[in-house]
Structures are given as C-alpha cells and as structure tokens.
Design a protein around this motif. Structure first.
Motif, short mmCIF file in Angstrom:
data_model
loop_
_atom_site.label_atom_id
_atom_site.label_comp_id
_atom_site.label_asym_id
_atom_site.label_seq_id
_atom_site.Cartn_x
_atom_site.Cartn_y
_atom_site.Cartn_z
N GLN A 215 0.82 -1.20 0.00
CA GLN A 215 0.00 0.00 0.00
C GLN A 215 0.86 1.26 0.00
OE1 GLN A 215 -2.25 -0.92 3.53
NE2 GLN A 215 -4.01 -1.70 2.38
N GLN A 216 1.97 1.23 0.70
CA GLN A 216 2.88 2.38 0.69
C GLN A 216 3.47 2.59 -0.71
OE1 GLN A 216 5.83 2.02 3.80
NE2 GLN A 216 4.32 1.31 5.28
N LEU A 217 3.76 1.48 -1.40
CA LEU A 217 4.35 1.57 -2.73
C LEU A 217 3.39 2.24 -3.71
CD1 LEU A 217 6.57 0.88 -4.80
CD2 LEU A 217 5.47 -1.35 -5.08
N PHE A 218 2.12 1.79 -3.71
CA PHE A 218 1.16 2.30 -4.69
C PHE A 218 0.49 3.60 -4.26
CE2 PHE A 218 1.45 -2.18 -5.89
CZ PHE A 218 1.54 -2.09 -7.27
N SER A 219 0.53 3.93 -2.98
CA SER A 219 -0.13 5.15 -2.52
C SER A 219 0.83 6.30 -2.26
CB SER A 219 -0.91 4.86 -1.23
OG SER A 219 -1.91 3.88 -1.45
#
Length: 317
Positions: A215-219
């Motif tokens: 989630q950190q990668l895509f957000s």
C-alpha cells in the motif's frame, strides 16, 4: 537677470546607474554567448539545413537540385524504410519497457535496504553507461554468437539454440538486451534520487495508519515518483528511436551488415542512404520523419501522463 536652472542631483545619479546596469548585462551576455554561438553553429544550423536539404537531390559533391517532396515519396515507397521503422518500434519496446520496470525495481530494493553497500551498488549500476559502447557490443557479439555463452546456457536447460546474429527475432533480442544492460543502471540511479527526495514522514504516518509495504508503494512511492517515471520513459523512448551503434556494430560495419532487414533501424537506414548510397536528400528526409516521430511520441507521453494525473486527482477529490 534670471537665475540658471540647476540640474536635479537625482537625474545625475541615474545616469551612472543605467550605464552600470547595461555594462553588467553586457558582461553577463558575453559570458553566456559561447554556448549560444556553439549551439547555433552545431545545433540549430544542422537542423534547419536538414529540413532544407530534404527538398533537394544532392550527393555532397555536385550542385544541389530542387526536387520538392520527391525525397519523401521515395523513402515512403521503399519497403526497407518501413522495415526499419517497424524494427525501431519493436526493439524500442523490447528494450525500453522492461528496462524502466527493472530500473524501478532495483531503485526500490536499493532504497529499502543494503545501506552499507549503497555507494558500491551505485557505481556498479552506472559502470555500463560509461563503458565504451563499441567494446560492449563486441563482447555481446561473442556472447550471442552461434556458439556463444547464451546458446550454451540455453542448451544446458534443454532449450534449442537461437540464431541471435541472423534470425529475425534473435537479432532484436540481442540488440534489446544490450540496450537494457547499458541503460538500466543509469535509470535506476535517477529513480533512486527520486526516492530519496520523498519525505520519510509520509511512510511513518502510513505505517501508523496500518498501511503495509504494498500500500505504501502504490499510494506514496509511485505517485510521488511520477515526474521521474515520466522523465525516464521519455528519455528512453527518444533514445530507442535513435538506436544506431548497437545494430551497426553487432551486425557488422562492412558491406551491408548493419542494413540487414532483421536489424536495420531508422538511423542505420539514414546512414546508409547518406554515406553508402550518396543520397543525402533522402537521408535528410528520413531524418525529418524521424524527428516528427520523436515529437509525436513525446507528445503522446505527455498526454498520457496528464490524463493519469487528472484521474488520480479526481479520485482523491
């Protein structure tokens, strides 16, 4: 008797100020003038002369003969030109798309860990970019030969050997691999600089809110890294359209080696027309079409990136 009118002291003080300002501007323009002079001679003039030459028939020795759009008709009716155009697009996609993804993956891995050897890996990633491309191509010619290491490895896992130096797809795979090997590390360094510009407070806040690494990668990572992704993609696309040295050396410089249809690109076609056939008019027309194609792909890249930004902004709103 009327008293003489005295000049205003403010008016006198303005003259040296204006003179000094003009002198400083002249000095500044003098210091930067070499760049503009050299750019005009070696940059702007060849561009305008290429456009001009595309309407003439010329062998670089005799007089120039105006032929209008005949040069464009000749190259667009030549099947070899369209083969070079399709080869350029195919090898561009094969060398650019995996390269961008691999460079992004390497940058993320390098940014997330291995802090002890980060500088060492930066040097290793950048080494292929400063290595002589001719020497690299000669090494890859040996690796992708009929009895080279790549076919030896394929035979070891039970895969039939490929004709990397003569097959239609084998040549494209070999050249695309060379392009990927040379530019992946350079793009990874660019991505790494972008990752280091992202504030760590955002990741800490995301972890507190319960966001996992995916989630950190895509957000966080990918949205904030978007300007770097656009720049790398655009730069790689332009470089792919100008592919020359790899097929020129890999397929052989003598005779018609680099103009073989399985590996000819638009730039090698241009080179062949000018310096082998002596048709500088058609070579200039090819250069103009290549310039227009490059502009087209650049505009498409910008439009796609803008549409993606609008969609992201609309979802956030």
């Amino acid at each position: 008797m009327a008293e003489p009118v005295l000049a205003s002291p403010h008016a006198e003080s303005k003259r040296p100020f204006l003179t000094e300002q003009r002198r400083s501007r002249f000095t500044a323009y003098t210091f930067i003038s070499p760049f503009f002079i050299l750019f005009s001679i070696f940059g702007l003039y060849p561009i305008f002369f290429t456009f001009y030459l595309s309407f003439f028939k010329w062998d670089a020795l005799g007089p120039m003969k105006y032929v209008g759009f005949k040069n464009y008709d000749l190259i667009t009716s030549d099947p070899t030109f369209w083969i070079s155009f399709s080869n350029t697009l195919i090898m561009g996609l094969m060398g650019t798309v995996p390269q961008v993804f691999l460079a992004l993956l390497l940058a993320v891995l390098l940014h997330s860990g291995m802090t002890r050897f980060k500088k060492t890996f930066r040097i290793l990633y950048f080494m292929p970019n400063i290595t002589s491309i001719v020497a690299v191509t000669l090494v890859f010619s040996t690796l992708f030969g009929n009895n080279g290491m790549i076919n030896w490895l394929l035979g070891g896992i039970g895969v039939e050997s490929m004709a990397f130096n003569s097959g239609w797809w084998g040549v494209k795979i070999a050249i695309s691999t060379m392009v990927m090997w040379r530019w992946t590390g350079y793009n990874a360094i660019l991505f790494l600089s972008g990752l280091q510009s992202i504030p760590m407070d955002l990741y800490e806040s995301a972890r507190i809110d319960g966001a996992n690494r995916r989630q950190q990668l895509f957000s966080i990572t990918l949205p904030l890294l978007k300007p770097f992704i656009i720049f790398v993609t655009l730069q790689s696309t332009i470089g792919a359209l100008q592919l020359f040295t790899e097929p020129y050396v890999f397929l052989g410089q003598s005779g018609t080696g680099s103009t073989r249809q399985e590996g000819i690109t638009m730039v090698t076609y241009l080179y062949s027309e000018a310096f082998r056939n002596g048709f500088f008019g058609t070579a200039a027309a090819t250069a103009v079409l290549l310039f227009l194609v490059t502009i087209l792909f650049s505009v498409l890249n910008m439009l796609i990136s803008r549409s993606g930004s609008r969609e992201t902004g609309g979802k956030k709103a």
